[in-house]
Scaffold this motif. Structure first.
Motif, PDB file in Angstrom:
ATOM      1  N   ASP A 308       0.872  -1.174   0.000  1.00 31.18           N
ATOM      2  CA  ASP A 308       0.000   0.000   0.000  1.00 31.18           C
ATOM      3  C   ASP A 308       0.913   1.230   0.000  1.00 31.18           C
ATOM      4  OD1 ASP A 308      -1.714   2.051   0.411  1.00 31.18           O
ATOM      5  OD2 ASP A 308      -2.586   1.285   2.273  1.00 31.18           O
ATOM      6  N   LEU A 309       1.278   1.644  -1.200  1.00 32.68           N
ATOM      7  CA  LEU A 309       2.267   2.720  -1.323  1.00 32.68           C
ATOM      8  C   LEU A 309       1.646   4.097  -1.110  1.00 32.68           C
ATOM      9  CD1 LEU A 309       4.197   1.271  -4.397  1.00 32.68           C
ATOM     10  CD2 LEU A 309       4.759   1.043  -1.969  1.00 32.68           C
ATOM     11  N   ASP A 310       0.310   4.138  -1.005  1.00 35.74           N
ATOM     12  CA  ASP A 310      -0.368   5.430  -0.818  1.00 35.74           C
ATOM     13  C   ASP A 310      -0.522   5.802   0.654  1.00 35.74           C
ATOM     14  OD1 ASP A 310      -0.685   5.634  -3.506  1.00 35.74           O
ATOM     15  OD2 ASP A 310      -2.615   4.598  -3.503  1.00 35.74           O
ATOM     16  N   HIS A 311      -0.196   4.877   1.552  1.00 37.28           N
ATOM     17  CA  HIS A 311      -0.427   5.168   2.973  1.00 37.28           C
ATOM     18  C   HIS A 311       0.784   4.885   3.838  1.00 37.28           C
ATOM     19  CE1 HIS A 311      -4.629   4.642   1.522  1.00 37.28           C
ATOM     20  NE2 HIS A 311      -4.767   5.740   2.231  1.00 37.28           N
ATOM     21  N   GLN A 312       0.795   5.562   4.991  1.00 43.72           N
ATOM     22  CA  GLN A 312       1.774   5.311   6.047  1.00 43.72           C
ATOM     23  C   GLN A 312       1.079   4.428   7.080  1.00 43.72           C
ATOM     24  OE1 GLN A 312       4.947   7.144   5.951  1.00 43.72           O
ATOM     25  NE2 GLN A 312       4.177   7.565   3.893  1.00 43.72           N
ATOM     26  N   HIS A 313       1.867   3.793   7.952  1.00 44.35           N
ATOM     27  CA  HIS A 313       1.270   2.790   8.839  1.00 44.35           C
ATOM     28  C   HIS A 313       0.181   3.342   9.756  1.00 44.35           C
ATOM     29  CE1 HIS A 313       4.216   4.450  11.673  1.00 44.35           C
ATOM     30  NE2 HIS A 313       3.444   3.954  12.620  1.00 44.35           N
ATOM     31  N   GLY A 314       0.302   4.615  10.118  1.00 40.08           N
ATOM     32  CA  GLY A 314      -0.668   5.182  11.060  1.00 40.08           C
ATOM     33  C   GLY A 314      -2.051   5.394  10.454  1.00 40.08           C
ATOM     34  N   GLU A 315      -2.166   5.210   9.169  1.00 36.69           N
ATOM     35  CA  GLU A 315      -3.431   5.559   8.503  1.00 36.69           C
ATOM     36  C   GLU A 315      -4.323   4.357   8.211  1.00 36.69           C
ATOM     37  OE1 GLU A 315      -1.420   9.230   5.977  1.00 36.69           O
ATOM     38  OE2 GLU A 315      -1.467   7.231   5.126  1.00 36.69           O
ATOM     39  N   ILE A 316      -3.895   3.169   8.613  1.00 30.58           N
ATOM     40  CA  ILE A 316      -4.672   2.010   8.142  1.00 30.58           C
ATOM     41  C   ILE A 316      -5.610   1.446   9.210  1.00 30.58           C
ATOM     42  CG2 ILE A 316      -2.904   1.414   6.446  1.00 30.58           C
ATOM     43  CD1 ILE A 316      -2.194  -0.912   8.245  1.00 30.58           C
ATOM     44  N   PRO A 317      -6.743   0.890   8.768  1.00 30.46           N
ATOM     45  CA  PRO A 317      -7.711   0.364   9.729  1.00 30.46           C
ATOM     46  C   PRO A 317      -7.307  -1.027  10.224  1.00 30.46           C
ATOM     47  CG  PRO A 317      -8.529   0.083   7.480  1.00 30.46           C
ATOM     48  CD  PRO A 317      -7.193   0.769   7.372  1.00 30.46           C
ATOM     49  N   ILE A 318      -7.454  -1.239  11.531  1.00 33.61           N
ATOM     50  CA  ILE A 318      -7.184  -2.571  12.088  1.00 33.61           C
ATOM     51  C   ILE A 318      -8.526  -3.229  12.423  1.00 33.61           C
ATOM     52  CG2 ILE A 318      -6.169  -3.866  14.024  1.00 33.61           C
ATOM     53  CD1 ILE A 318      -4.012  -2.803  12.144  1.00 33.61           C
ATOM     54  N   GLU A 319      -8.763  -4.350  11.800  1.00 38.82           N
ATOM     55  CA  GLU A 319     -10.027  -5.072  11.989  1.00 38.82           C
ATOM     56  C   GLU A 319     -10.129  -5.617  13.421  1.00 38.82           C
ATOM     57  OE1 GLU A 319     -10.118  -8.466   9.381  1.00 38.82           O
ATOM     58  OE2 GLU A 319     -12.049  -9.167  10.120  1.00 38.82           O
ATOM     59  N   GLU A 320     -11.275  -5.339  14.060  1.00 40.08           N
ATOM     60  CA  GLU A 320     -11.534  -5.979  15.363  1.00 40.08           C
ATOM     61  C   GLU A 320     -12.637  -6.985  15.148  1.00 40.08           C
ATOM     62  OE1 GLU A 320     -11.958  -3.898  19.075  1.00 40.08           O
ATOM     63  OE2 GLU A 320     -10.432  -2.434  18.466  1.00 40.08           O
ATOM     64  N   ARG A 321     -12.429  -8.212  15.595  1.00 38.39           N
ATOM     65  CA  ARG A 321     -13.410  -9.269  15.326  1.00 38.39           C
ATOM     66  C   ARG A 321     -14.219  -9.599  16.578  1.00 38.39           C
ATOM     67  NH1 ARG A 321     -13.188 -11.614  10.404  1.00 38.39           N
ATOM     68  NH2 ARG A 321     -14.107 -13.536  11.224  1.00 38.39           N
ATOM     69  N   ASP A 322     -15.222 -10.417  16.360  1.00 40.09           N
ATOM     70  CA  ASP A 322     -16.179 -10.731  17.416  1.00 40.09           C
ATOM     71  C   ASP A 322     -15.508 -11.368  18.640  1.00 40.09           C
ATOM     72  OD1 ASP A 322     -19.475 -11.200  17.186  1.00 40.09           O
ATOM     73  OD2 ASP A 322     -18.422 -12.215  18.820  1.00 40.09           O
ATOM     74  N   LYS A 323     -15.976 -10.951  19.824  1.00 41.05           N
ATOM     75  CA  LYS A 323     -15.405 -11.486  21.076  1.00 41.05           C
ATOM     76  C   LYS A 323     -15.632 -12.993  21.203  1.00 41.05           C
ATOM     77  CE  LYS A 323     -19.566  -9.837  23.482  1.00 41.05           C
ATOM     78  NZ  LYS A 323     -20.199  -9.467  22.218  1.00 41.05           N
ATOM     79  N   ASP A 324     -16.664 -13.509  20.521  1.00 44.96           N
ATOM     80  CA  ASP A 324     -16.931 -14.946  20.613  1.00 44.96           C
ATOM     81  C   ASP A 324     -15.799 -15.792  20.044  1.00 44.96           C
ATOM     82  OD1 ASP A 324     -19.253 -14.565  21.923  1.00 44.96           O
ATOM     83  OD2 ASP A 324     -20.558 -14.806  20.175  1.00 44.96           O
ATOM     84  N   GLU A 325     -14.989 -15.197  19.160  1.00 43.78           N
ATOM     85  CA  GLU A 325     -13.826 -15.939  18.645  1.00 43.78           C
ATOM     86  C   GLU A 325     -12.879 -16.287  19.795  1.00 43.78           C
ATOM     87  OE1 GLU A 325     -11.772 -13.657  15.693  1.00 43.78           O
ATOM     88  OE2 GLU A 325     -13.061 -14.401  14.087  1.00 43.78           O
ATOM     89  N   VAL A 326     -12.756 -15.350  20.752  1.00 45.85           N
ATOM     90  CA  VAL A 326     -11.813 -15.557  21.848  1.00 45.85           C
ATOM     91  C   VAL A 326     -12.355 -16.604  22.824  1.00 45.85           C
ATOM     92  CG1 VAL A 326     -10.611 -14.447  23.778  1.00 45.85           C
ATOM     93  CG2 VAL A 326     -10.947 -13.211  21.629  1.00 45.85           C
ATOM     94  N   ARG A 327     -13.676 -16.563  23.064  1.00 52.99           N
ATOM     95  CA  ARG A 327     -14.182 -17.469  24.107  1.00 52.99           C
ATOM     96  C   ARG A 327     -14.739 -18.780  23.554  1.00 52.99           C
ATOM     97  NH1 ARG A 327     -19.589 -14.840  26.715  1.00 52.99           N
ATOM     98  NH2 ARG A 327     -20.554 -14.127  24.802  1.00 52.99           N
ATOM     99  N   ALA A 328     -14.693 -18.971  22.224  1.00 53.79           N
ATOM    100  CA  ALA A 328     -15.286 -20.182  21.637  1.00 53.79           C
ATOM    101  C   ALA A 328     -14.718 -21.462  22.267  1.00 53.79           C
ATOM    102  CB  ALA A 328     -15.066 -20.200  20.128  1.00 53.79           C
ATOM    103  N   VAL A 329     -13.389 -21.502  22.473  1.00 55.62           N
ATOM    104  CA  VAL A 329     -12.805 -22.753  22.994  1.00 55.62           C
ATOM    105  C   VAL A 329     -13.349 -23.078  24.388  1.00 55.62           C
ATOM    106  CG1 VAL A 329     -10.657 -22.713  21.683  1.00 55.62           C
ATOM    107  CG2 VAL A 329     -10.727 -21.609  23.884  1.00 55.62           C
ATOM    108  N   TYR A 330     -13.646 -22.024  25.166  1.00 57.46           N
ATOM    109  CA  TYR A 330     -14.158 -22.276  26.524  1.00 57.46           C
ATOM    110  C   TYR A 330     -15.609 -22.759  26.470  1.00 57.46           C
ATOM    111  CZ  TYR A 330      -9.884 -19.811  27.353  1.00 57.46           C
ATOM    112  OH  TYR A 330      -8.565 -19.460  27.324  1.00 57.46           O
ATOM    113  N   GLU A 331     -16.313 -22.249  25.470  1.00 57.03           N
ATOM    114  CA  GLU A 331     -17.692 -22.697  25.289  1.00 57.03           C
ATOM    115  C   GLU A 331     -17.714 -24.199  24.968  1.00 57.03           C
ATOM    116  OE1 GLU A 331     -21.286 -21.227  22.472  1.00 57.03           O
ATOM    117  OE2 GLU A 331     -19.693 -19.777  22.849  1.00 57.03           O
TER     118      GLU A 331
END
Ligand code: MRU
Length: 422
Positions: A308-331
């Motif tokens: 991505d040659l048009d952007h610097q690192h501070g400009e990009i979106p970081i995807e946050e995913r559903d909390k259920d991904e983290v607790r699925a194994v405990y379920e």
């Protein structure tokens, strides 16, 4: 070069055979399937279902663009930066095929809107947005005689993106080979293998190629919580190739460096910005820092479509995913223990229970907050080399790349690979 016959010709020439049971093409040498395939006759996109791997090898298919984007890409049936780029191209092709517009300009308007939806489903890996933009740029710059003509053009460009990913992974692994030798013990994170691309892979493809050429390598694969791509996908893939692999959980890196004498680290990327920073699966920056402290070379392998040659690192979106991904194994654990009679009916069904979880961004309101960012950003200072399909670069040299230079290099590679197909 842009018809279904040619795509099939290229696959067949590279030793791929159709597996009717799986509905996907499979490499007859390694037994590894393509991660996706668009069947023009049926008008359907077939994805290797990575949510079922490694327990079952099966395909999932759809002829609906929205389902391809939301269930297929966001639901991670297909995942990995390069593979979601190609899947995004075919989602847009499906979006175009189902268009019922009264004029070309109306069709274009709808297609641009659908393109925005597709690129938003996984915002961090730039490959998805890159593929959508590439198709939209192509149709913006042309005149179409009919809707059918427009549809054909979109599908042709999607096929081109598919074939380029397939071909360019070969030059990526050729470029990376020089950096690995017999005796290397290489730490990797997540899955940057064949499963993360159309076929072949980025980081893991270099290791597979080195191994198949007789270099004695050992791979240490981090589990990669919460979705465990390292434990499930990388182990499955490397095991099919036959590379000796050590599986560790994410908190065992320092101990494993000592125990297995890890002397190199190699990961993929979801976005490499102009300032040479590398965005990749959450946890990448942790190991890059360790590598830096321990003076272990830290390599990143990626396709040019990850730049991505048009952007610097501070400009990009970081995807946050559903909390259920983290607790699925405990379920699953709670369910398992209940089924075995190890827990009573009084036990909770989920940990933490829903009413204890807060989505508030303000720490003062936290009961329990589950934070699940899917990616982190590694400063170029920690990265020894970036291995691309167009060459090997130091992070500080990324800013000198231009789209013109990249296009020139890419078309030279593609032309030379396809010269035997006419
Ligand atoms: O969330 P995922 O599984 O799509 O994340 C994948 C990664 O972070 C890979 O390392 C990356 O896409 C590079 S592989 C071409």
């Amino acid at each position: 070069m842009k018809t279904i016959l040619d795509v099939l010709k290229i696959l067949k020439k590279n030793g791929f055979e159709y597996n009717p049971e799986l509905s996907l093409y499979v490499d007859s040498k390694t037994g590894l399937p393509l991660t996706l395939f668009f069947d023009r006759d049926a008008g359907r996109l077939f994805l290797l279902d990575q949510c079922k791997l490694p327990y079952e090898v099966a395909a999932w298919s759809t002829d609906n663009w929205y389902e391809a984007a939301v269930k297929g890409i966001k639901g991670m049936i297909v995942r990995g930066s390069q593979a979601i780029g190609v899947a995004g191209a075919y989602s847009l092709a499906l979006a175009c095929m189902s268009l019922n517009a009264s004029s070309i300009s109306e069709a274009l308007k709808i297609l641009f809107e659908r393109g925005e939806i597709i690129r938003s489903v996984r915002p961090t890996a730039v490959n998805l947005s890159w593929a959508v933009t590439r198709i939209l740029n192509r149709i913006k710059s042309r005149e179409f005689s009919s809707l059918a003509d427009l549809k054909l053009n979109v599908l042709d460009e999607a096929d081109m993106i598919f074939i380029e990913d397939f071909i360019l992974n070969k030059s990526l692994r050729a470029n990376g080979l020089q950096l690995f030798e017999s005796g290397d013990v290489v730490l990797t994170h997540c899955n940057a293998g064949s499963l993360a691309t159309v076929y072949g892979g980025s980081a893991l493809s270099i290791l597979s190629e080195a191994f198949l050429r007789g270099r004695r390598l050992t791979v240490v694969s981090k589990e990669t919580r919460p979705r465990s791509q390292g434990f499930k996908l990388t182990l499955w893939e490397l095991n099919r190739i036959g590379i000796p692999t050590v599986a560790i959980t994410d908190n065992m890196v320092s101990k494993s460096i000592e125990r297995f004498k890890i002397n190199k680290m190699l990961v993929g990327a979801d976005r490499i910005t102009a300032d040479g920073y590398v965005t990749n699966k959450i946890g990448t920056c942790d190991i890059a820092r360790i590598a830096y402290m321990e003076k272990i070379p830290f390599y990143v392998a990626a396709s040019h479509s990850t730049l991505d040659l048009d952007h610097q690192h501070g400009e990009i979106p970081i995807e946050e995913r559903d909390k259920d991904e983290v607790r699925a194994v405990y379920e699953y654990e709670i369910k398992y223990m209940r089924d075995k009679g190890l827990l009573s009916e009084r036990s909770v069904e989920k940990w933490p229970p829903d009413d204890k979880i807060t989505d508030s961004e303000n720490p003062i309101n936290f009961k329990i907050k589950i934070y699940n960012p899917a990616f982190d950003i590694t400063p170029g200072d920690y990265v020894s080399k970036i291995i691309l399909d167009i060459g090997v670069y130091s992070p500080i040299r990324i800013k000198h790349l231009t789209s013109r230079l990249i296009d020139k290099k890419i078309s030279r590679i593609i032309k030379s690979e396809l010269k035997d197909y006419d």
